[in-house]
Design a protein around this motif. Structure first.
Motif, short mmCIF file in Angstrom:
data_model
loop_
_atom_site.label_atom_id
_atom_site.label_comp_id
_atom_site.label_asym_id
_atom_site.label_seq_id
_atom_site.Cartn_x
_atom_site.Cartn_y
_atom_site.Cartn_z
N ALA A 297 66.61 64.75 76.21
CA ALA A 297 65.48 65.65 76.44
C ALA A 297 65.87 66.77 77.39
CB ALA A 297 64.30 64.86 77.00
N LEU A 298 66.64 66.43 78.42
CA LEU A 298 67.07 67.44 79.39
C LEU A 298 67.99 68.47 78.73
CD1 LEU A 298 67.05 68.33 82.37
CD2 LEU A 298 69.09 66.92 82.70
N MET A 299 68.93 68.00 77.91
CA MET A 299 69.85 68.93 77.24
C MET A 299 69.10 69.86 76.29
SD MET A 299 73.35 66.80 76.44
CE MET A 299 72.53 65.51 75.51
N MET A 300 68.15 69.32 75.54
CA MET A 300 67.38 70.15 74.61
C MET A 300 66.55 71.18 75.36
SD MET A 300 66.17 67.18 71.92
CE MET A 300 65.21 68.30 70.94
N SER A 301 65.97 70.78 76.47
CA SER A 301 65.16 71.70 77.26
C SER A 301 66.03 72.80 77.88
CB SER A 301 64.43 70.94 78.36
OG SER A 301 63.72 71.82 79.19
N ILE A 302 67.19 72.44 78.41
CA ILE A 302 68.08 73.44 79.01
C ILE A 302 68.58 74.42 77.95
CG2 ILE A 302 70.32 73.76 80.11
CD1 ILE A 302 69.83 71.19 81.65
N ALA A 303 68.93 73.89 76.77
CA ALA A 303 69.41 74.76 75.68
C ALA A 303 68.33 75.75 75.27
CB ALA A 303 69.83 73.91 74.49
N LEU A 304 67.08 75.27 75.18
CA LEU A 304 65.98 76.14 74.81
C LEU A 304 65.70 77.17 75.90
CD1 LEU A 304 63.89 76.51 72.52
CD2 LEU A 304 62.35 75.07 73.84
N ARG A 305 65.80 76.72 77.15
CA ARG A 305 65.53 77.62 78.27
C ARG A 305 66.58 78.71 78.39
NH1 ARG A 305 65.24 81.01 81.04
NH2 ARG A 305 64.46 81.26 83.16
N PHE A 306 67.83 78.42 78.01
CA PHE A 306 68.90 79.39 78.21
C PHE A 306 69.00 80.40 77.07
CE2 PHE A 306 70.32 77.09 81.81
CZ PHE A 306 71.23 77.90 82.46
N ILE A 307 68.20 80.24 76.02
CA ILE A 307 68.23 81.23 74.94
C ILE A 307 67.84 82.62 75.45
CG2 ILE A 307 67.13 81.94 72.77
CD1 ILE A 307 67.04 79.03 71.95
N GLY B 293 61.96 80.63 73.16
CA GLY B 293 62.40 80.00 74.39
C GLY B 293 61.70 80.53 75.63
N ARG B 294 60.96 81.63 75.50
CA ARG B 294 60.23 82.17 76.63
C ARG B 294 58.87 81.50 76.76
NH1 ARG B 294 62.72 86.95 78.37
NH2 ARG B 294 64.16 87.87 76.87
N PHE B 295 58.33 81.53 77.97
CA PHE B 295 57.01 80.94 78.23
C PHE B 295 56.10 82.01 78.80
CE2 PHE B 295 54.29 78.79 81.52
CZ PHE B 295 53.34 78.33 80.61
N VAL B 296 54.93 82.19 78.17
CA VAL B 296 53.96 83.17 78.61
C VAL B 296 52.75 82.42 79.19
CG1 VAL B 296 52.48 85.10 77.94
CG2 VAL B 296 54.69 84.78 76.82
N PRO B 297 52.61 82.40 80.52
CA PRO B 297 51.50 81.65 81.14
C PRO B 297 50.17 82.36 80.98
CG PRO B 297 52.80 82.77 82.82
CD PRO B 297 53.48 83.05 81.52
N LEU B 298 49.39 81.92 80.02
CA LEU B 298 48.06 82.47 79.78
C LEU B 298 47.03 81.34 79.83
CD1 LEU B 298 48.81 84.87 76.77
CD2 LEU B 298 48.58 85.51 79.16
N GLN B 299 45.78 81.72 79.87
CA GLN B 299 44.69 80.76 79.80
C GLN B 299 44.13 80.77 78.38
OE1 GLN B 299 43.68 78.61 82.11
NE2 GLN B 299 45.26 79.36 83.53
N SER B 300 44.44 79.71 77.63
CA SER B 300 43.96 79.62 76.26
C SER B 300 43.81 78.16 75.87
CB SER B 300 44.91 80.33 75.29
OG SER B 300 46.12 79.60 75.16
N PHE B 301 43.18 77.95 74.73
CA PHE B 301 42.98 76.60 74.22
C PHE B 301 44.32 75.92 73.92
CE2 PHE B 301 42.49 73.73 70.60
CZ PHE B 301 41.53 72.85 71.08
N VAL B 302 45.23 76.66 73.31
CA VAL B 302 46.54 76.09 72.93
C VAL B 302 47.38 75.80 74.17
CG1 VAL B 302 48.66 76.49 71.62
CG2 VAL B 302 46.47 77.28 70.72
N HIS B 303 47.31 76.66 75.19
CA HIS B 303 48.07 76.44 76.41
C HIS B 303 47.67 75.12 77.09
CE1 HIS B 303 49.30 80.65 76.07
NE2 HIS B 303 50.18 80.42 77.03
N GLN B 304 46.41 74.76 76.99
CA GLN B 304 45.91 73.58 77.69
C GLN B 304 46.13 72.28 76.93
OE1 GLN B 304 41.81 74.54 78.39
NE2 GLN B 304 42.26 76.14 79.89
N LEU B 305 46.60 72.37 75.70
CA LEU B 305 46.84 71.16 74.92
C LEU B 305 48.06 70.41 75.44
CD1 LEU B 305 46.18 72.46 71.29
CD2 LEU B 305 44.69 70.99 72.67
#
Length: 265
Positions: free
Chosen positions: A158-168, A8-20
């Motif tokens: 979509a909003l509920m799924m995103s909020i649930a994932l974000r609150f983990i 549920g965490r997001f790590v802002p990096l510069q990579s090939f996968v991040h840009q997909l």
């Protein structure tokens, strides 16, 4: 241990996968989860492990960092392994003592099923680490958009799924704070008998639930005062763009699928 939860965490990096494109990532993960459930021998599992390392390399993420994220669910993996060891029969008998009967097929199945869970957790964790919650929400809404014709509340889902994932991770951090506060007052849920540990968990759950409801209420009030009314009349500030790399990455599913199907035979 809970502070090592990375799902549920997001790590802002510069990579090939991040840009997909996040839509491509979700489709890729969905197909890969199906393929992982089709794996039934060491060759197919080896191919899955190699693929995980390739994706890790393309995402600039450390394997040790990803592996540490397994610690909070280590108990579940051990439990799954032991269930197969003691209940799955077949092959050569390794231990036969009273009611304890362990056979080789049980150990093999325990390792394979546990490894299957690890591969799925790694894939989903990589997706959340390389994709922001906002992008995930937009991707889920875009993929489910055809279901709007069936009167399905796609935007709200979509909003509920995103909020649930974000609150983990938020809830994990809050749990860690409550545990430290309880320990500073003389309570230790890691010591004593099982009955004492269960009793010690109750003072932990009550403030955690109160905090969770408080966060949910604050979020609801914030959305209401900003005039949130679902997707009615809403425009998007960020638009998803599908590029050539997304198409090429999606096409790699064809050889991967053929390889897994060949190896499982």
């Amino acid at each position: 241990m809970l502070d090592k939860m990375i799902l549920g965490r997001f790590v802002p990096l510069q990579s090939f996968v991040h840009q997909l494109d996040p839509r491509m990532k979700m489709i890729f993960i969905f197909v890969m989860m199906i393929l992982i459930f089709l794996m039934n021998n060491w060759q197919s599992y080896a191919a899955g492990i190699i693929l995980i390392f390739i994706i890790l390399k393309l995402s600039n993420l450390s394997f040790l960092f990803l592996f540490n994220g397994l610690k909070p669910i280590l108990f579940l993996l051990i439990f799954t392994f032991l269930m197969h060891v003691f209940l799955t029969k077949g092959g050569t008998t390794l231990v036969d003592y009273g009611i304890i009967n362990i056979q080789s097929q049980g150990i093999i199945m325990g390792i394979m099923i546990s490894l299957r869970f690890v591969l799925i957790i790694f894939l989903t964790t990589i997706m959340t680490l390389t994709t922001s919650p906002i992008a995930l929400t937009d991707a889920i809404e875009a993929i489910l958009k055809p279901f709007k014709k069936l009167k399905l509340p796609v935007h709200e889902l979509a909003l509920m799924m995103s909020i649930a994932l974000r609150f983990i991770p938020t809830l994990m951090d809050e749990t860690q704070k409550v545990m430290k506060a309880q320990m500073s007052r003389g309570s230790d849920i890691s010591a004593g008998t099982i009955k004492q540990r269960i009793k010690a968990v109750i003072p932990l759950l009550i403030p955690l639930f109160v905090s969770a409801f408080k966060c949910a209420e604050d979020l609801a009030i914030a959305m209401e005062v900003r005039g949130y009314k679902g997707d009615v009349g809403r425009t998007k500030y960020r638009k998803l763009d599908w590029h050539k790399n997304d198409t090429l990455s999606l096409l790699t599913l064809i050889p991967i699928t053929l390889l897994i199907l060949y190896l499982k035979q």
